[in-house]
Structure formats: structure tokens, C-alpha cells
Design a protein around this motif. Structure first.
Motif, PDB file in Angstrom:
ATOM      1  N   LEU A 184       0.834  -1.451  -0.118  1.00  0.00           N
ATOM      2  CA  LEU A 184       0.042  -0.035  -0.008  1.00  0.00           C
ATOM      3  C   LEU A 184       0.930   1.165   0.021  1.00  0.00           C
ATOM      4  CD1 LEU A 184      -2.918   1.168   0.305  1.00  0.00           C
ATOM      5  CD2 LEU A 184      -2.458   1.153   2.831  1.00  0.00           C
ATOM      6  N   ALA A 185       1.884   1.230   0.831  1.00  0.00           N
ATOM      7  CA  ALA A 185       2.757   2.441   0.895  1.00  0.00           C
ATOM      8  C   ALA A 185       3.593   2.528  -0.421  1.00  0.00           C
ATOM      9  CB  ALA A 185       3.886   2.262   2.006  1.00  0.00           C
ATOM     10  N   VAL A 186       4.142   1.638  -1.052  1.00  0.00           N
ATOM     11  CA  VAL A 186       4.701   1.583  -2.353  1.00  0.00           C
ATOM     12  C   VAL A 186       3.498   2.192  -3.368  1.00  0.00           C
ATOM     13  CG1 VAL A 186       5.576   0.338  -4.348  1.00  0.00           C
ATOM     14  CG2 VAL A 186       6.303  -0.389  -2.013  1.00  0.00           C
ATOM     15  N   ALA A 187       2.274   1.755  -3.303  1.00  0.00           N
ATOM     16  CA  ALA A 187       1.237   2.298  -4.342  1.00  0.00           C
ATOM     17  C   ALA A 187       1.116   3.685  -4.189  1.00  0.00           C
ATOM     18  CB  ALA A 187       0.022   1.473  -4.161  1.00  0.00           C
ATOM     19  N   HIS A 188       0.959   4.223  -2.960  1.00  0.00           N
ATOM     20  CA  HIS A 188       0.897   5.518  -2.503  1.00  0.00           C
ATOM     21  C   HIS A 188       2.185   6.603  -3.051  1.00  0.00           C
ATOM     22  CE1 HIS A 188      -3.177   6.247  -1.171  1.00  0.00           C
ATOM     23  NE2 HIS A 188      -3.093   4.815  -0.589  1.00  0.00           N
ATOM     24  N   ALA A 189       3.291   5.981  -3.056  1.00  0.00           N
ATOM     25  CA  ALA A 189       4.478   6.705  -3.239  1.00  0.00           C
ATOM     26  C   ALA A 189       4.659   6.911  -4.847  1.00  0.00           C
ATOM     27  CB  ALA A 189       5.845   5.774  -2.800  1.00  0.00           C
ATOM     28  N   ILE A 190       4.002   6.321  -5.790  1.00  0.00           N
ATOM     29  CA  ILE A 190       3.950   6.299  -7.138  1.00  0.00           C
ATOM     30  C   ILE A 190       4.236   7.872  -7.642  1.00  0.00           C
ATOM     31  CG2 ILE A 190       3.192   5.583  -9.253  1.00  0.00           C
ATOM     32  CD1 ILE A 190       2.362   2.938  -8.026  1.00  0.00           C
ATOM     33  N   ARG A 191       2.776   8.595  -7.236  1.00  0.00           N
ATOM     34  CA  ARG A 191       2.495   9.806  -7.912  1.00  0.00           C
ATOM     35  C   ARG A 191       3.455  10.830  -7.343  1.00  0.00           C
ATOM     36  NH1 ARG A 191      -2.668  12.398  -7.836  1.00  0.00           N
ATOM     37  NH2 ARG A 191      -1.785  13.668  -9.528  1.00  0.00           N
ATOM     38  N   PRO A 192       3.711  10.885  -6.088  1.00  0.00           N
ATOM     39  CA  PRO A 192       4.662  11.938  -5.511  1.00  0.00           C
ATOM     40  C   PRO A 192       6.164  11.696  -6.144  1.00  0.00           C
ATOM     41  CG  PRO A 192       3.638  10.963  -3.657  1.00  0.00           C
ATOM     42  CD  PRO A 192       3.102  10.215  -4.531  1.00  0.00           C
ATOM     43  N   MET A 193       6.474  10.374  -6.439  1.00  0.00           N
ATOM     44  CA  MET A 193       7.991  10.080  -7.047  1.00  0.00           C
ATOM     45  C   MET A 193       7.983  10.455  -8.510  1.00  0.00           C
ATOM     46  SD  MET A 193       9.164   6.548  -4.937  1.00  0.00           S
ATOM     47  CE  MET A 193      10.228   6.514  -6.160  1.00  0.00           C
ATOM     48  N   SER A 194       6.806  10.402  -9.096  1.00  0.00           N
ATOM     49  CA  SER A 194       6.758  10.743 -10.602  1.00  0.00           C
ATOM     50  C   SER A 194       6.829  12.228 -10.928  1.00  0.00           C
ATOM     51  CB  SER A 194       5.582   9.987 -11.210  1.00  0.00           C
ATOM     52  OG  SER A 194       4.420  10.613 -10.984  1.00  0.00           O
ATOM     53  N   ARG A 195       6.429  12.992  -9.946  1.00  0.00           N
ATOM     54  CA  ARG A 195       6.413  14.459 -10.240  1.00  0.00           C
ATOM     55  C   ARG A 195       7.939  14.965 -10.369  1.00  0.00           C
ATOM     56  NH1 ARG A 195       2.347  15.349  -5.360  1.00  0.00           N
ATOM     57  NH2 ARG A 195       0.314  14.870  -6.559  1.00  0.00           N
ATOM     58  N   GLY A 196       8.020  15.896 -11.329  1.00  0.00           N
ATOM     59  CA  GLY A 196       9.381  16.535 -11.759  1.00  0.00           C
ATOM     60  C   GLY A 196      10.086  15.657 -12.803  1.00  0.00           C
ATOM     61  N   GLN A 197       9.501  14.272 -13.012  1.00  0.00           N
ATOM     62  CA  GLN A 197      10.323  13.755 -13.600  1.00  0.00           C
ATOM     63  C   GLN A 197      10.026  14.200 -15.412  1.00  0.00           C
ATOM     64  OE1 GLN A 197      12.320  10.908 -13.181  1.00  0.00           O
ATOM     65  NE2 GLN A 197      12.269  11.459 -10.957  1.00  0.00           N
ATOM     66  N   GLY A 198      10.818  13.784 -16.331  1.00  0.00           N
ATOM     67  CA  GLY A 198      10.344  13.964 -17.787  1.00  0.00           C
ATOM     68  C   GLY A 198       9.200  12.610 -17.997  1.00  0.00           C
ATOM     69  N   HIS A 199       8.688  12.708 -19.432  1.00  0.00           N
ATOM     70  CA  HIS A 199       7.725  11.939 -19.710  1.00  0.00           C
ATOM     71  C   HIS A 199       8.370  10.547 -19.558  1.00  0.00           C
ATOM     72  CE1 HIS A 199       5.001  14.925 -21.261  1.00  0.00           C
ATOM     73  NE2 HIS A 199       5.940  15.383 -22.033  1.00  0.00           N
ATOM     74  N   GLU A 200       9.473  10.079 -19.919  1.00  0.00           N
ATOM     75  CA  GLU A 200      10.184   8.819 -19.794  1.00  0.00           C
ATOM     76  C   GLU A 200      10.165   8.375 -18.329  1.00  0.00           C
ATOM     77  OE1 GLU A 200      13.764   6.162 -21.210  1.00  0.00           O
ATOM     78  OE2 GLU A 200      13.264   7.742 -22.666  1.00  0.00           O
ATOM     79  N   GLY A 201      10.790   9.022 -17.665  1.00  0.00           N
ATOM     80  CA  GLY A 201      11.036   9.160 -16.194  1.00  0.00           C
ATOM     81  C   GLY A 201       9.584   8.734 -15.458  1.00  0.00           C
ATOM     82  N   ARG A 202       8.494   9.578 -15.638  1.00  0.00           N
ATOM     83  CA  ARG A 202       7.368   9.308 -15.225  1.00  0.00           C
ATOM     84  C   ARG A 202       6.581   7.849 -15.355  1.00  0.00           C
ATOM     85  NH1 ARG A 202       3.355  14.540 -15.349  1.00  0.00           N
ATOM     86  NH2 ARG A 202       2.307  13.199 -13.666  1.00  0.00           N
ATOM     87  N   HIS A 203       6.858   7.519 -16.786  1.00  0.00           N
ATOM     88  CA  HIS A 203       6.406   6.216 -17.164  1.00  0.00           C
ATOM     89  C   HIS A 203       7.146   5.065 -16.229  1.00  0.00           C
ATOM     90  CE1 HIS A 203       3.799   7.281 -20.272  1.00  0.00           C
ATOM     91  NE2 HIS A 203       4.534   8.066 -21.005  1.00  0.00           N
ATOM     92  N   TRP A 204       8.447   5.346 -16.125  1.00  0.00           N
ATOM     93  CA  TRP A 204       9.255   4.277 -15.526  1.00  0.00           C
ATOM     94  C   TRP A 204       8.888   4.281 -14.017  1.00  0.00           C
ATOM     95  CZ3 TRP A 204      11.969   0.009 -16.452  1.00  0.00           C
ATOM     96  CH2 TRP A 204      12.366  -0.130 -17.790  1.00  0.00           C
ATOM     97  N   VAL A 205       8.746   5.516 -13.582  1.00  0.00           N
ATOM     98  CA  VAL A 205       8.361   5.410 -11.895  1.00  0.00           C
ATOM     99  C   VAL A 205       6.958   4.407 -11.796  1.00  0.00           C
ATOM    100  CG1 VAL A 205       7.540   6.782 -10.133  1.00  0.00           C
ATOM    101  CG2 VAL A 205       9.690   7.566 -11.457  1.00  0.00           C
ATOM    102  N   GLN A 206       5.851   4.914 -12.569  1.00  0.00           N
ATOM    103  CA  GLN A 206       4.747   4.228 -12.567  1.00  0.00           C
ATOM    104  C   GLN A 206       4.969   2.752 -12.863  1.00  0.00           C
ATOM    105  OE1 GLN A 206       1.696   5.950 -14.776  1.00  0.00           O
ATOM    106  NE2 GLN A 206       0.880   7.181 -13.035  1.00  0.00           N
ATOM    107  N   LEU A 207       5.596   2.242 -13.723  1.00  0.00           N
ATOM    108  CA  LEU A 207       5.697   0.864 -13.802  1.00  0.00           C
ATOM    109  C   LEU A 207       6.263   0.118 -13.030  1.00  0.00           C
ATOM    110  CD1 LEU A 207       5.543  -1.152 -16.171  1.00  0.00           C
ATOM    111  CD2 LEU A 207       7.777  -0.499 -17.060  1.00  0.00           C
ATOM    112  N   ALA A 208       7.504   0.982 -12.491  1.00  0.00           N
ATOM    113  CA  ALA A 208       8.457   0.192 -11.226  1.00  0.00           C
ATOM    114  C   ALA A 208       7.549   0.208 -10.049  1.00  0.00           C
ATOM    115  CB  ALA A 208       9.404   0.861 -10.954  1.00  0.00           C
ATOM    116  N   GLY A 209       6.729   1.464  -9.782  1.00  0.00           N
ATOM    117  CA  GLY A 209       5.971   1.259  -8.499  1.00  0.00           C
ATOM    118  C   GLY A 209       4.806   0.317  -8.274  1.00  0.00           C
ATOM    119  N   ILE A 210       3.969   0.351  -9.706  1.00  0.00           N
ATOM    120  CA  ILE A 210       2.594  -0.482  -9.796  1.00  0.00           C
ATOM    121  C   ILE A 210       3.415  -2.091  -9.934  1.00  0.00           C
ATOM    122  CG2 ILE A 210       1.064  -1.578 -11.231  1.00  0.00           C
ATOM    123  CD1 ILE A 210       0.561   1.384 -12.055  1.00  0.00           C
ATOM    124  N   GLY A 211       4.472  -2.261 -10.466  1.00  0.00           N
ATOM    125  CA  GLY A 211       4.931  -3.639 -10.556  1.00  0.00           C
ATOM    126  C   GLY A 211       5.552  -3.884  -9.229  1.00  0.00           C
TER     127      GLY A 211
END
Length: 102
Positions: free
Chosen positions: A57-84
């Protein structure tokens, strides 16, 4: 979605990133209610099951704050890694339920 298609981060990606933690929250709430009410569960989970699920649950909630400030590819990677990562933790937590004797 956009990472595999080499597209910029779009509103669908953001919406899926918003919905995923909500679904995990609902599942966690159901699990907490089951533990509090002590329903006649077919298998008793060990203490490790709720701990691993709360970590997912904590990892799922950390996805959005961690993806802010990233470029397009970085945001995709953060979401993919967080959900996975949270899905892997959920599978590990489910193994703790399956390993318990009846």
C-alpha cells in the motif's frame, strides 16, 4: 501505457496512476475490517501478511509523488516500477496466507 508506445505522459497515464492506489486502499480496508471483526476466515494469515500488504500500500501511494518533476520517460518508469513493485509485494503477501495451515 505510453512508455511502450514511446508517447509522452498523457491524461490516461495520470488517471491510471490515480486510480491504482484507490483500488489498493479499498482492498486494504476490506482486509482490516476482516481482521477487526475476526470473521470465520478459512485460513488465518500470519502477522507477516498484513505487514507486507501495508508495505505494498505504501509503495502504491509513493508512485505519484515520486513521478512528479520527472520527464515523460521518467514518469512512465516510476509508474511501471511502482505498480510492478506493489504487485510483487501483494503476491508475496498472498503466499503468507497460502502457507498457513488450515
Amino acid at each position: 501505457m505510453g512508455y511502450f508506445q514511446k508517447q509522452p505522459f498523457q491524461s490516461l497515464d495520470a488517471t491510471l496512476g490515480r486510480i491504482y492506489p484507490i483500488v489498493i486502499d479499498i482492498q486494504a480496508l476490506i482486509g482490516i475490517i476482516l481482521l477487526i471483526l475476526d470473521w470465520n476466515l478459512p485460513r488465518r494469515p500470519s502477522l507477516l501478511h498484513p505487514l507486507v500488504m501495508l508495505l505494498a500500500l505504501a509503495v502504491a501511494h509513493a508512485i505519484r509523488p515520486m513521478s512528479r518533476g520527472q520527464g515523460h520517460e521518467g514518469r512512465h518508469w516510476v509508474q511501471l516500477a511502482g505498480i510492478g513493485g506493489s504487485l510483487v509485494l501483494i503476491l508475496i503477501g498472498l503466499m503468507f496466507v497460502q502457507a498457513m495451515p488450515v
